[in-house]
Write a protein that holds these residues in place. Structure first.
Motif, mmCIF file in Angstrom:
data_model
loop_
_atom_site.group_PDB
_atom_site.id
_atom_site.type_symbol
_atom_site.label_atom_id
_atom_site.label_comp_id
_atom_site.label_asym_id
_atom_site.label_seq_id
_atom_site.Cartn_x
_atom_site.Cartn_y
_atom_site.Cartn_z
ATOM 1 N N ILE A 63 0.833 -1.205 0.000
ATOM 2 C CA ILE A 63 0.000 0.000 0.000
ATOM 3 C C ILE A 63 0.867 1.254 0.000
ATOM 4 C CG2 ILE A 63 -1.687 1.338 1.318
ATOM 5 C CD1 ILE A 63 -2.753 -1.377 2.383
ATOM 6 N N ASN A 64 1.806 1.304 0.923
ATOM 7 C CA ASN A 64 2.566 2.541 1.136
ATOM 8 C C ASN A 64 3.576 2.836 0.024
ATOM 9 O OD1 ASN A 64 1.244 3.119 3.543
ATOM 10 N ND2 ASN A 64 2.781 2.095 4.807
ATOM 11 N N LYS A 65 4.170 1.784 -0.543
ATOM 12 C CA LYS A 65 5.270 2.002 -1.473
ATOM 13 C C LYS A 65 4.892 1.837 -2.946
ATOM 14 C CE LYS A 65 8.782 0.679 1.916
ATOM 15 N NZ LYS A 65 9.919 -0.238 2.231
ATOM 16 N N THR A 66 3.813 1.122 -3.213
ATOM 17 C CA THR A 66 3.443 0.865 -4.607
ATOM 18 C C THR A 66 2.102 1.476 -4.984
ATOM 19 O OG1 THR A 66 4.720 -1.198 -4.628
ATOM 20 C CG2 THR A 66 3.026 -0.934 -6.332
ATOM 21 N N LEU A 67 1.060 1.194 -4.187
ATOM 22 C CA LEU A 67 -0.266 1.669 -4.568
ATOM 23 C C LEU A 67 -0.460 3.151 -4.283
ATOM 24 C CD1 LEU A 67 -2.626 -1.285 -3.605
ATOM 25 C CD2 LEU A 67 -1.202 -0.945 -5.629
ATOM 26 N N ALA A 68 0.124 3.637 -3.193
ATOM 27 C CA ALA A 68 -0.035 5.060 -2.877
ATOM 28 C C ALA A 68 0.462 5.962 -4.008
ATOM 29 C CB ALA A 68 0.661 5.388 -1.556
ATOM 30 N N PRO A 69 1.688 5.773 -4.518
ATOM 31 C CA PRO A 69 2.128 6.609 -5.640
ATOM 32 C C PRO A 69 1.287 6.417 -6.904
ATOM 33 C CG PRO A 69 3.994 5.482 -4.607
ATOM 34 C CD PRO A 69 2.756 4.872 -4.044
ATOM 35 N N LEU A 70 0.696 5.239 -7.037
ATOM 36 C CA LEU A 70 -0.087 4.923 -8.221
ATOM 37 C C LEU A 70 -1.373 5.741 -8.305
ATOM 38 C CD1 LEU A 70 -0.078 2.891 -10.654
ATOM 39 C CD2 LEU A 70 -1.419 1.359 -9.198
ATOM 40 N N ILE A 71 -1.986 6.020 -7.147
ATOM 41 C CA ILE A 71 -3.296 6.676 -7.154
ATOM 42 C C ILE A 71 -3.285 8.079 -6.555
ATOM 43 C CG2 ILE A 71 -4.468 4.449 -7.068
ATOM 44 C CD1 ILE A 71 -5.058 4.989 -4.113
ATOM 45 N N GLN A 72 -2.167 8.495 -6.003
ATOM 46 C CA GLN A 72 -2.097 9.838 -5.429
ATOM 47 C C GLN A 72 -2.402 10.888 -6.503
ATOM 48 O OE1 GLN A 72 1.603 10.527 -3.457
ATOM 49 N NE2 GLN A 72 0.820 12.193 -2.212
ATOM 50 N N GLY A 73 -3.248 11.854 -6.157
ATOM 51 C CA GLY A 73 -3.632 12.895 -7.089
ATOM 52 C C GLY A 73 -4.911 12.602 -7.852
ATOM 53 N N MET A 74 -5.419 11.377 -7.744
ATOM 54 C CA MET A 74 -6.674 11.054 -8.412
ATOM 55 C C MET A 74 -7.853 11.661 -7.654
ATOM 56 S SD MET A 74 -6.213 7.087 -9.697
ATOM 57 C CE MET A 74 -7.753 7.143 -10.639
ATOM 58 N N ASP A 75 -8.993 11.753 -8.324
ATOM 59 C CA ASP A 75 -10.226 12.243 -7.711
ATOM 60 C C ASP A 75 -10.619 11.304 -6.574
ATOM 61 O OD1 ASP A 75 -12.817 12.992 -7.051
ATOM 62 O OD2 ASP A 75 -13.500 13.158 -9.124
ATOM 63 N N ALA A 76 -10.767 11.837 -5.373
ATOM 64 C CA ALA A 76 -11.069 11.008 -4.209
ATOM 65 C C ALA A 76 -12.455 10.390 -4.265
ATOM 66 C CB ALA A 76 -10.919 11.831 -2.928
ATOM 67 N N CYS A 77 -13.334 10.917 -5.098
ATOM 68 C CA CYS A 77 -14.674 10.347 -5.238
ATOM 69 C C CYS A 77 -14.764 9.325 -6.368
ATOM 70 C CB CYS A 77 -15.696 11.459 -5.476
ATOM 71 S SG CYS A 77 -15.977 12.493 -4.030
ATOM 72 N N ASP A 78 -13.699 9.181 -7.118
ATOM 73 C CA ASP A 78 -13.706 8.289 -8.278
ATOM 74 C C ASP A 78 -13.293 6.878 -7.852
ATOM 75 O OD1 ASP A 78 -13.721 7.196 -10.807
ATOM 76 O OD2 ASP A 78 -11.878 8.203 -11.473
ATOM 77 N N VAL A 79 -14.158 6.208 -7.094
ATOM 78 C CA VAL A 79 -13.800 4.886 -6.581
ATOM 79 C C VAL A 79 -13.631 3.880 -7.723
ATOM 80 C CG1 VAL A 79 -14.797 5.205 -4.289
ATOM 81 C CG2 VAL A 79 -16.247 4.341 -6.136
ATOM 82 N N GLY A 81 -12.640 4.558 -10.830
ATOM 83 C CA GLY A 81 -11.387 4.853 -11.510
ATOM 84 C C GLY A 81 -10.174 4.373 -10.738
ATOM 85 N N VAL A 82 -10.173 4.587 -9.420
ATOM 86 C CA VAL A 82 -9.074 4.098 -8.581
ATOM 87 C C VAL A 82 -9.011 2.580 -8.657
ATOM 88 C CG1 VAL A 82 -8.270 3.857 -6.197
ATOM 89 C CG2 VAL A 82 -9.056 6.088 -7.038
ATOM 90 N N TRP A 83 -10.181 1.930 -8.536
ATOM 91 C CA TRP A 83 -10.230 0.466 -8.597
ATOM 92 C C TRP A 83 -9.647 -0.024 -9.918
ATOM 93 C CZ3 TRP A 83 -11.269 -4.201 -10.466
ATOM 94 C CH2 TRP A 83 -11.456 -5.266 -9.572
ATOM 95 N N ASP A 84 -10.053 0.598 -11.005
ATOM 96 C CA ASP A 84 -9.607 0.151 -12.321
ATOM 97 C C ASP A 84 -8.103 0.340 -12.499
ATOM 98 O OD1 ASP A 84 -12.142 -0.625 -13.033
ATOM 99 O OD2 ASP A 84 -12.568 1.144 -14.265
ATOM 100 N N ARG A 85 -7.560 1.445 -11.962
ATOM 101 C CA ARG A 85 -6.118 1.662 -12.117
ATOM 102 C C ARG A 85 -5.324 0.602 -11.362
ATOM 103 N NH1 ARG A 85 -3.206 7.482 -11.658
ATOM 104 N NH2 ARG A 85 -4.468 7.706 -13.548
ATOM 105 N N VAL A 86 -5.726 0.319 -10.132
ATOM 106 C CA VAL A 86 -5.014 -0.717 -9.355
ATOM 107 C C VAL A 86 -5.200 -2.077 -10.012
ATOM 108 C CG1 VAL A 86 -4.858 -1.886 -7.132
ATOM 109 C CG2 VAL A 86 -5.167 0.596 -7.219
#
Length: 382
Positions: A63-79, A81-86
């Motif tokens: 979470i801290n080293k891989t996924l956090a940089p992956l989704i940081q800056g995305m729309d916090a309401c776009d669940v 979109g975040v799901w699809d990126r991960v």
């Protein structure tokens, strides 16, 4: 409103030496949870819970080293979109599979908590549900391998508190399992629902031995007799008797693995865990797919209070919800550290919390009381 920071905090609690818990896979001597904290660009904070997958340090690092940089800056309401990126970067291509599903689950829950807080709505309403009574069974890491008399006394205590259903641990030996279930059935009578969970410890031969006895005793389901990927044994076990349905799903990840169970027509009760299968976003998809086949959802609950509260919201928002698995462990501060997440009523039911989001007040000062105890948490059954 953007995702500003994502931080996973692993917590552990070591059982007192006389409170270890025996089950099909071995004896547990600690419990872990991973709290996921997300803060938005506007300062709003949401919390989720990832299952540790028996490797809390590894999931936390993911979470801290891989996924956090992956989704940081995305729309916090776009669940979605975040799901699809991960999913694209971790689950579908060269990623960590089940570990990524565990990690994503806590992130997704925290984003739903933020959405609820931003909207000023409790999660069940945001998900399209209503406040309703949810039947609960006494389960969690409890009701294990005690002598029959002690097991009966423990089961009776939960019935006296209001529970109309209990779940017993099996997977010891077929003979002892049947003896324990029989003792509890005789003591409690036919009006209490008895469920059993083998924690993947049965062989197909074991299952053939116990199923006729479980059917005679009116057992509501046999949970996880086999490892999650042993689809052939699940298919064969489903042919033994139609009187005891097979339940599974707490160790199946994302809607794609549940789709296979639908196709196999072997598992008739689905048990996704919102801290494991991909979060609330994916659990809602699984529930919708199951609904079209009239398959009930009886979610598995993880160790912590955030999971418990979120699971009740989830059940209040689907049309095929069944039991809430209430952790009745005598000692589980990770469940209770943020206050009571459910209250069992005389009707054997619970209700979702009414505050915005998941509905818990998180005191981060409590985290320091439960530092991570990394490493194996079970004495493996020989």
């Amino acid at each position: 409103m953007k995702i500003a920071t994502i931080h996973a905090i692993p917590l552990s609690y070591a059982f007192p030496k006389d409170k270890t818990v025996a089950m099909g896979i071995g004896t547990a001597f600690k419990r872990d949870v991973i709290i996921v904290r997300i803060q938005t660009s506007e300062g709003l904070i949401g919390y989720g819970e990832s299952h540790p997958g028996r490797s809390a340090g590894a999931v936390t690092s993911l979470i801290n080293k891989t996924l956090a940089p992956l989704i940081q800056g995305m729309d916090a309401c776009d669940v979605v979109g975040v799901w699809d990126r991960v999913h694209q970067m971790q689950l579908a291509s060269h990623g960590l599979g089940a570990g990524a599903a565990l990690a994503l689950s806590g992130i997704d829950m925290a984003l739903w908590d933020i959405r609820g807080k931003a909207a000023g709505m409790p999660l069940y309403r945001l998900l399209g549900g209503t406040k309703k009574r949810i039947p609960a069974y006494a389960g969690g890491v409890a009701l294990g391998y005690q002598p029959p008399l002690a097991l009966v006394q423990e089961a009776q205590s939960y019935v006296e508190h209001g529970y109309k259903a209990i779940k017993l641990r099996v997977g010891d030996t077929p003979l002892l399992d049947v003896q324990r279930v029989s003792a509890v059935r005789k003591a409690l009578g036919d009006h209490i629902d008895i469920l059993v969970d083998a924690n993947t410890a049965y062989t197909l031969a074991d299952t053939r031995r116990v199923m006729p006895a479980f059917a005679e005793m009116g057992v509501g389901w046999l949970e996880e007799p086999f490892p999650c990927n042993d689809f052939a044994s699940y298919r064969q076990a489903a042919q033994i008797t139609s009187l005891v349905p097979i339940a599974a799903g707490e160790n199946h990840y994302t809607r794609y693995e549940f789709a296979r169970m639908i196709e196999d027509k072997s598992v008739l009760i689905f048990q996704p865990d919102i801290s494991k299968t991909g979060g609330l976003t994916e659990a809602m998809r699984i529930a919708a797919a199951a609904s079209s086949w009239r398959i009930p959802i009886n979610p598995h609950s993880a160790a912590g209070g955030i999971n418990h509260a979120g699971t009740i919201h989830f059940l209040a928002a689907i049309d095929n919800g069944g039991y809430f698995e209430a952790c009745v462990s005598h000692v589980n501060p990770l469940r209770d550290m943020f206050g009571a997440t459910f209250q069992i009523g005389k009707d054997g039911c619970v209700e979702p919390l009414d505050k915005p989001g998941i509905g818990l007040e998180i005191d981060e000062d409590l985290f320091k009381e439960y530092p991570l105890i990394d490493g194996l948490g079970f004495t493996v059954k020989s």
